[in-house]
Design an enzyme around this catalytic site. Structure first.
Site, PDB file in Angstrom:
ATOM      1  CG  ASP A  33     -24.941 -51.022  -4.255  1.00 56.92           C
ATOM      2  OD1 ASP A  33     -24.574 -50.695  -3.106  1.00 56.92           O
ATOM      3  OD2 ASP A  33     -24.524 -52.038  -4.838  1.00 56.92           O
ATOM      4  CG  HIS A  50     -25.235 -45.217   4.566  1.00 56.70           C
ATOM      5  ND1 HIS A  50     -25.437 -45.955   3.411  1.00 56.70           N
ATOM      6  CD2 HIS A  50     -24.419 -45.971   5.339  1.00 56.70           C
ATOM      7  CE1 HIS A  50     -24.781 -47.100   3.501  1.00 56.70           C
ATOM      8  NE2 HIS A  50     -24.140 -47.128   4.658  1.00 56.70           N
ATOM      9  CG  LEU A 144     -44.281 -41.500  -6.256  1.00 51.76           C
ATOM     10  CD1 LEU A 144     -43.978 -42.024  -7.652  1.00 51.76           C
ATOM     11  CD2 LEU A 144     -43.041 -40.837  -5.688  1.00 51.76           C
TER      12      LEU A 144
HETATM   13  C1  IPE Z   1     -28.306 -54.083  -2.033  1.00 50.30           C
HETATM   14  O1  IPE Z   1     -27.046 -53.525  -1.940  1.00 50.30           O
HETATM   15  C2  IPE Z   1     -29.169 -53.635  -0.908  1.00 50.30           C
HETATM   16  C3  IPE Z   1     -29.542 -52.222  -0.903  1.00 50.30           C
HETATM   17  C4  IPE Z   1     -29.248 -51.332  -1.791  1.00 50.30           C
HETATM   18  C5  IPE Z   1     -30.355 -51.818   0.216  1.00 50.30           C
HETATM   19  P1  IPE Z   1     -25.833 -54.291  -1.231  1.00 50.30           P
HETATM   20  O2  IPE Z   1     -24.681 -53.365  -1.290  1.00 50.30           O
HETATM   21  O3  IPE Z   1     -26.240 -54.788   0.098  1.00 50.30           O
HETATM   22  O4  IPE Z   1     -25.637 -55.537  -2.209  1.00 50.30           O
HETATM   23  P2  IPE Z   1     -24.394 -56.496  -2.427  1.00 50.30           P
HETATM   24  O5  IPE Z   1     -23.958 -56.995  -1.093  1.00 50.30           O
HETATM   25  O6  IPE Z   1     -23.333 -55.684  -3.085  1.00 50.30           O
HETATM   26  O7  IPE Z   1     -24.916 -57.559  -3.340  1.00 50.30           O
HETATM   27  C1  IPE Z   2     -26.250 -48.875  -0.535  1.00 50.04           C
HETATM   28  O1  IPE Z   2     -24.931 -48.444  -0.438  1.00 50.04           O
HETATM   29  C2  IPE Z   2     -27.005 -48.656   0.746  1.00 50.04           C
HETATM   30  C3  IPE Z   2     -27.293 -49.880   1.493  1.00 50.04           C
HETATM   31  C4  IPE Z   2     -27.025 -51.091   1.122  1.00 50.04           C
HETATM   32  C5  IPE Z   2     -27.930 -49.717   2.774  1.00 50.04           C
HETATM   33  P1  IPE Z   2     -23.784 -49.381   0.134  1.00 50.04           P
HETATM   34  O2  IPE Z   2     -23.646 -49.110   1.591  1.00 50.04           O
HETATM   35  O3  IPE Z   2     -23.999 -50.797  -0.235  1.00 50.04           O
HETATM   36  O4  IPE Z   2     -22.522 -48.788  -0.635  1.00 50.04           O
HETATM   37  P2  IPE Z   2     -21.310 -49.611  -1.218  1.00 50.04           P
HETATM   38  O5  IPE Z   2     -21.862 -50.679  -2.108  1.00 50.04           O
HETATM   39  O6  IPE Z   2     -20.566 -50.185  -0.056  1.00 50.04           O
HETATM   40  O7  IPE Z   2     -20.518 -48.592  -1.980  1.00 50.04           O
HETATM   41 MG    MG Z   3     -23.469 -51.913  -1.820  1.00 42.78          MG
END
Ligand code: IPE
Ligand code: IPE
Ligand code: MG
Length: 253
Positions: A33, A50, A144
């Protein structure tokens, strides 16, 4: 044996931290995240975060391999992530292809086996094709297991498993009294994997966001404020070190 130097420990104690050879987690799951916030901090569009996050996957696979982790489950896209703007979702759906185009030869070389968990059927054809090809090409690899959670949601997984169990009871494959935890687990996407030993979440959020709810009943959790694209070897080894120094009791004494 790797010697790790943690700057913040060093400040306090000048102590060097040594990972033990044994008691390493066999299955590590990561909620990757913070890509969006990583980009925002730099004045970049979210998709740049990303892209950076995708490159970091390769770096972390290498480190996991080095520490003989057997399974690395990475949360790449949740069943809730469809709520995001279409342009972002479209980009996220292209990332597996881009990742595999860039890194599949190296992953093959490193003996990595690619698997997925999640509802695969509804993914765009180009995403499915790229991932299917990678699964095929790494099918016989014995190193892995890189298990990518793609369109994964734990509640959906459990609900679908219940439907299949009911179907099999109705088809007289077994009776209600045969259903136990082991049998139920065999209906989940993770049926061929042991439960995660260690679950890491980056970016400072302290929640599971619908990830591996059933499987993480006795998993050790490790949280860091570091954003996923910045999560590096030192961070990963710090998590492994903390894991090695936990006492897992499973309800015992
Ligand atoms: C969880 O992260 C999903 C992934 C890392 C793929 P999100 O950014 O979607 O989670 P929330 O919305 O903060 O809980
Ligand atoms: C995690 O990073 C990747 C996915 C959920 C696909 P985020 O896109 O949720 O990044 P933040 O949480 O907005 O910083
Ligand atoms: Mg996120």
């Amino acid at each position: 044996m790797p010697i790790i130097n943690f700057p913040f420990f060093k400040k306090k104690t000048s102590q060097q931290i040594e990972l033990k050879k044994d008691n390493l987690p066999e299955h590590v799951a990561i909620i990757m995240d913070g890509n969006g916030r990583w980009a925002k901090k730099r004045g970049l569009p979210r998709i740049a975060g990303h892209k950076q996050g995708m490159d970091n996957v390769k770096r972390i696979v290498k480190i996991a391999n080095k520490h003989q982790v057997k399974v690395l489950t990475l949360y790449a896209f949740s069943t809730e992530n469809w709520k995001r703007p279409k342009t972002e979702v479209d980009y996220l759906m292209k990332l597996p292809t881009e990742f595999l185009n860039t890194y599949l030869p190296e992953l093959v070389e490193e003996n990595v086996k690619i698997q997925t968990i999640g509802d695969f059927d509804v993914l765009p054809a180009h995403t499915k094709n790229a991932v299917d090809n990678a699964k095929d090409r790494t099918r016989d690899n014995s190193g892995l297991i890189l298990n990518i959670a793609l369109n994964y949601g734990s509640r959906y997984e459990i609900t679908e498993a219940i439907k299949k169990v009911v179907e099999d009871v109705e088809a007289n494959k077994y009776t209600l009294t045969d259903i136990d935890e082991e049998l139920f687990s065999s209906y989940l996407y993770t049926s061929n994997l042991k439960d995660p030993d260690l679950l890491i979440r980056t970016s400072g959020e302290i929640r599971l966001s619908n990830f591996l709810l059933w499987q993480s009943a006795y998993t050790e959790f490790w949280f860091t404020d570091v954003l996923w694209p910045d999560f590096d070897e030192v961070q990963f080894e710090k998590a492994l070190y903390d894991y090695q120094n936990r006492k897992r009791r499973y309800g015992g004494i």
